[in-house]
Design a protein around this motif. Structure first.
Motif, PDB file in Angstrom:
ATOM      1  N   GLY A 204       2.845   7.874   8.229  1.00  0.00           N
ATOM      2  CA  GLY A 204       2.350   7.322   7.385  1.00  0.00           C
ATOM      3  C   GLY A 204       2.257   6.703   6.292  1.00  0.00           C
ATOM      4  N   ARG A 205       3.741   6.445   6.025  1.00  0.00           N
ATOM      5  CA  ARG A 205       4.346   5.893   4.588  1.00  0.00           C
ATOM      6  C   ARG A 205       4.299   4.403   5.398  1.00  0.00           C
ATOM      7  NH1 ARG A 205       9.691   6.974   3.147  1.00  0.00           N
ATOM      8  NH2 ARG A 205       8.921   8.713   2.372  1.00  0.00           N
ATOM      9  N   ASN A 206       3.330   3.247   3.960  1.00  0.00           N
ATOM     10  CA  ASN A 206       3.225   1.582   4.427  1.00  0.00           C
ATOM     11  C   ASN A 206       4.212   1.319   4.497  1.00  0.00           C
ATOM     12  OD1 ASN A 206       0.026   2.586   4.533  1.00  0.00           O
ATOM     13  ND2 ASN A 206       0.145   2.127   1.865  1.00  0.00           N
ATOM     14  N   ALA A 207       4.446   0.642   5.224  1.00  0.00           N
ATOM     15  CA  ALA A 207       5.895  -0.338   5.226  1.00  0.00           C
ATOM     16  C   ALA A 207       6.159  -1.013   4.080  1.00  0.00           C
ATOM     17  CB  ALA A 207       6.195  -1.080   6.960  1.00  0.00           C
ATOM     18  N   GLU A 208       5.202  -1.662   3.878  1.00  0.00           N
ATOM     19  CA  GLU A 208       5.392  -2.149   2.659  1.00  0.00           C
ATOM     20  C   GLU A 208       5.290  -1.533   1.147  1.00  0.00           C
ATOM     21  OE1 GLU A 208       0.715  -1.712   2.658  1.00  0.00           O
ATOM     22  OE2 GLU A 208       2.455  -2.737   4.200  1.00  0.00           O
ATOM     23  N   SER A 209       5.090  -0.623   1.263  1.00  0.00           N
ATOM     24  CA  SER A 209       5.294   0.793   0.045  1.00  0.00           C
ATOM     25  C   SER A 209       6.080   1.123  -0.565  1.00  0.00           C
ATOM     26  CB  SER A 209       3.841   0.705   0.011  1.00  0.00           C
ATOM     27  OG  SER A 209       4.558   2.556  -0.913  1.00  0.00           O
ATOM     28  N   ASP A 210       7.413   0.681  -1.204  1.00  0.00           N
ATOM     29  CA  ASP A 210       8.486   1.620  -1.897  1.00  0.00           C
ATOM     30  C   ASP A 210       8.480   2.903  -2.369  1.00  0.00           C
ATOM     31  OD1 ASP A 210       7.427   1.505  -4.276  1.00  0.00           O
ATOM     32  OD2 ASP A 210       9.385   0.245  -4.869  1.00  0.00           O
ATOM     33  N   GLY A 211       6.790   3.196  -2.492  1.00  0.00           N
ATOM     34  CA  GLY A 211       6.746   5.158  -2.408  1.00  0.00           C
ATOM     35  C   GLY A 211       5.537   4.871  -4.325  1.00  0.00           C
ATOM     36  N   HIS A 212       6.254   4.101  -4.952  1.00  0.00           N
ATOM     37  CA  HIS A 212       5.767   3.426  -6.151  1.00  0.00           C
ATOM     38  C   HIS A 212       4.405   2.588  -5.631  1.00  0.00           C
ATOM     39  CE1 HIS A 212       8.523   6.209  -7.601  1.00  0.00           C
ATOM     40  NE2 HIS A 212       9.286   5.678  -6.935  1.00  0.00           N
ATOM     41  N   GLY A 213       4.606   1.557  -4.992  1.00  0.00           N
ATOM     42  CA  GLY A 213       3.592   0.479  -5.070  1.00  0.00           C
ATOM     43  C   GLY A 213       2.278   0.768  -3.526  1.00  0.00           C
ATOM     44  N   GLY A 214       2.456  -0.312  -3.079  1.00  0.00           N
ATOM     45  CA  GLY A 214       1.979  -0.423  -1.980  1.00  0.00           C
ATOM     46  C   GLY A 214      -0.412  -0.190  -2.304  1.00  0.00           C
ATOM     47  N   PRO A 215      -0.802  -0.634  -1.443  1.00  0.00           N
ATOM     48  CA  PRO A 215      -2.340  -0.809  -1.132  1.00  0.00           C
ATOM     49  C   PRO A 215      -2.898   0.530  -1.915  1.00  0.00           C
ATOM     50  CG  PRO A 215      -1.751  -0.679   0.808  1.00  0.00           C
ATOM     51  CD  PRO A 215      -0.749  -0.372   0.080  1.00  0.00           C
ATOM     52  N   LYS A 216      -4.003  -0.853  -2.794  1.00  0.00           N
ATOM     53  CA  LYS A 216      -4.901   0.663  -3.212  1.00  0.00           C
ATOM     54  C   LYS A 216      -6.429   1.351  -2.549  1.00  0.00           C
ATOM     55  CE  LYS A 216      -2.881   1.327  -7.214  1.00  0.00           C
ATOM     56  NZ  LYS A 216      -1.023  -0.221  -6.992  1.00  0.00           N
ATOM     57  N   PHE A 217      -7.196   1.769  -2.992  1.00  0.00           N
ATOM     58  CA  PHE A 217      -8.300   2.025  -2.248  1.00  0.00           C
ATOM     59  C   PHE A 217      -8.415   0.780  -1.059  1.00  0.00           C
ATOM     60  CE2 PHE A 217     -13.182   2.395  -0.978  1.00  0.00           C
ATOM     61  CZ  PHE A 217     -12.806   3.395   0.093  1.00  0.00           C
TER      62      PHE A 217
END
Length: 402
Positions: A204-217
């Motif tokens: 479920g973790r977004n590929a572009e997210s490092d755990g602190h960023g990524g897309p919002k709703f």
């Protein structure tokens, strides 16, 4: 020779061949159904402790649904950042603890406001569990290369049966219902403490997210909105049979009061059985045909229920509804995980939220329509919706790969 072969059969070897992440996923679905069954068993105790009538207590119960609807979209964001494993590691024990609070607080402090807050929080964390386990199950199926979702969803029903059956058994043996529910809730948290370790950390973790960023709703769009609408309709169907099936059999088909509940029971049995064999069905005829034939059969079954001459044939029609609809939601979830228009975690939370909205608001809409026309007409409207699902599935390629 056969006896020696049987003696050599080792269940431990069989279990070792099942990937730990598959076992953890099955446990998550089982525990979700188990916890909801424990809450159902607590309802009479909480209502009695608060001293509310049916109408007022029904309003209290809505807080569970509102809590779930609030956190389901937020859960997708959290899972996109941290993964389903971390969210479930927190949500399962907190939901279990909130069940204990829901059992003990009304007796110690019979405050309706306090119970509303507790149930809202329980619904919120249960919503996170729902989104998390579904996202994880989609990832597990995708990485396995096999069809597994229908079997996972069947475990939710089995957990519900186990929870209800165990509570009945304990209370029949003379143990207090509140105490039994509290003990079983805490046992669920302990079980997940061990089983949850086998969850996939990146599911479920977004590929572009490092755990602190990524897309919002992101508001659902395109294929995700379509799949969410399918989930809305299918959950609406389930909710309508749960809330209106007994009344339909009594008022429209002349069923006796003691037999009125058989409609949802038969529907649930059919859905559970079909989900156990659903993965094989999907692999045999394909997901698209499963949706088309299943939705069409369920639409026909609603018409059959309305036209049936008595309660028994109407109940048999509910069985066909259960068979037809059983595997559509798992297929829709699988398709949601495969689409590329939205990040998977956000898409799954959107589809789950829309489905849950159908479960909550659909029966109310059926009631309004039944008041304006009749319950039979309201059920025929569901046949139209299911026929639309069948037609849309036949005319699009959304379910071709799922």
């Amino acid at each position: 020779m056969h006896r020696r072969s049987f003696d050599r059969f080792n269940w431990q070897d069989v279990l070792r061949e099942i990937p730990p992440s598959h076992i953890a996923t099955r446990v998550s679905f089982f525990l979700a159904g188990f916890l909801m069954a424990l809450w159902a068993s607590l309802v009479p105790f909480v209502k009695s402790a608060l001293g509310l009538d049916e109408g007022a207590f029904g309003a209290v119960l809505l807080s569970i649904g509102f809590g779930a609807l609030v956190t389901m979209p937020l859960s997708g964001i959290l899972i996109g950042r941290s993964g389903a494993k971390k969210v479930l590691a927190f949500a399962v024990p907190v939901a279990s603890s909130l069940l204990v609070a829901a059992a003990l607080v009304p007796a110690a402090l019979p405050s309706t406001a306090a119970v509303v807050v507790i149930l809202f929080c329980f619904g919120a964390f249960f919503g996170a569990i729902d989104v998390g386990m579904n996202i994880h199950s989609v990832v597990v199926e995708a990485r396995s290369g096999r069809k597994l979702l229908s079997g996972f969803h069947a475990l939710y029903s089995i957990g519900g049966v186990a929870g209800a059956g165990l509570m009945t058994l304990l209370q029949t043996a003379g143990l207090p219902g509140v105490g039994s529910a509290c003990a079983l809730s805490m046992l669920s948290a302990v079980v997940w403490l061990f089983a949850g370790r086998a969850m996939l950390p990146d599911a479920g973790r977004n590929a572009e997210s490092d755990g602190h960023g990524g897309p919002k709703f992101v508001f659902p769009k395109g294929v995700v909105l379509f799949l969410g609408a399918v989930c809305f309709i299918l959950f609406l169907v389930e909710g309508s049979i749960l809330d209106w099936g007994a009344l339909f059999l009594m008022d429209e088909k002349g069923a006796a009061l003691e037999h009125a509940g058989m409609g949802f029971a038969i529907f649930s049995v059919a859905m559970t059985v079909m989900r156990f064999v659903g993965d094989r069905v999907i692999m045999s005829i394909g997901p698209k045909r499963t949706v088309v034939f299943g939705a069409a059969a369920a639409a026909f079954a609603f018409v059959l229920a309305v036209l049936s001459p008595n309660a028994w044939t109407a109940a048999a029609a509910f069985f066909l509804v259960g068979l037809g609809t059983a595997n559509i939601v798992p297929i829709a979830f699988a398709a949601t995980g495969e689409q590329k228009e939205m990040p998977m975690s956000l898409a799954m939370s959107a589809a789950t939220t829309l489905g849950y909205a159908g479960l909550l608001t659909g029966p109310a809409a059926i009631g309004v329509l039944a008041e304006a026309t009749s319950l039979s007409t309201a059920f025929l409207s569901e046949a139209v919706l299911l026929a639309a699902v069948a037609a849309a599935a036949a005319l699009t390629s959304v379910f071709r790969k799922s």
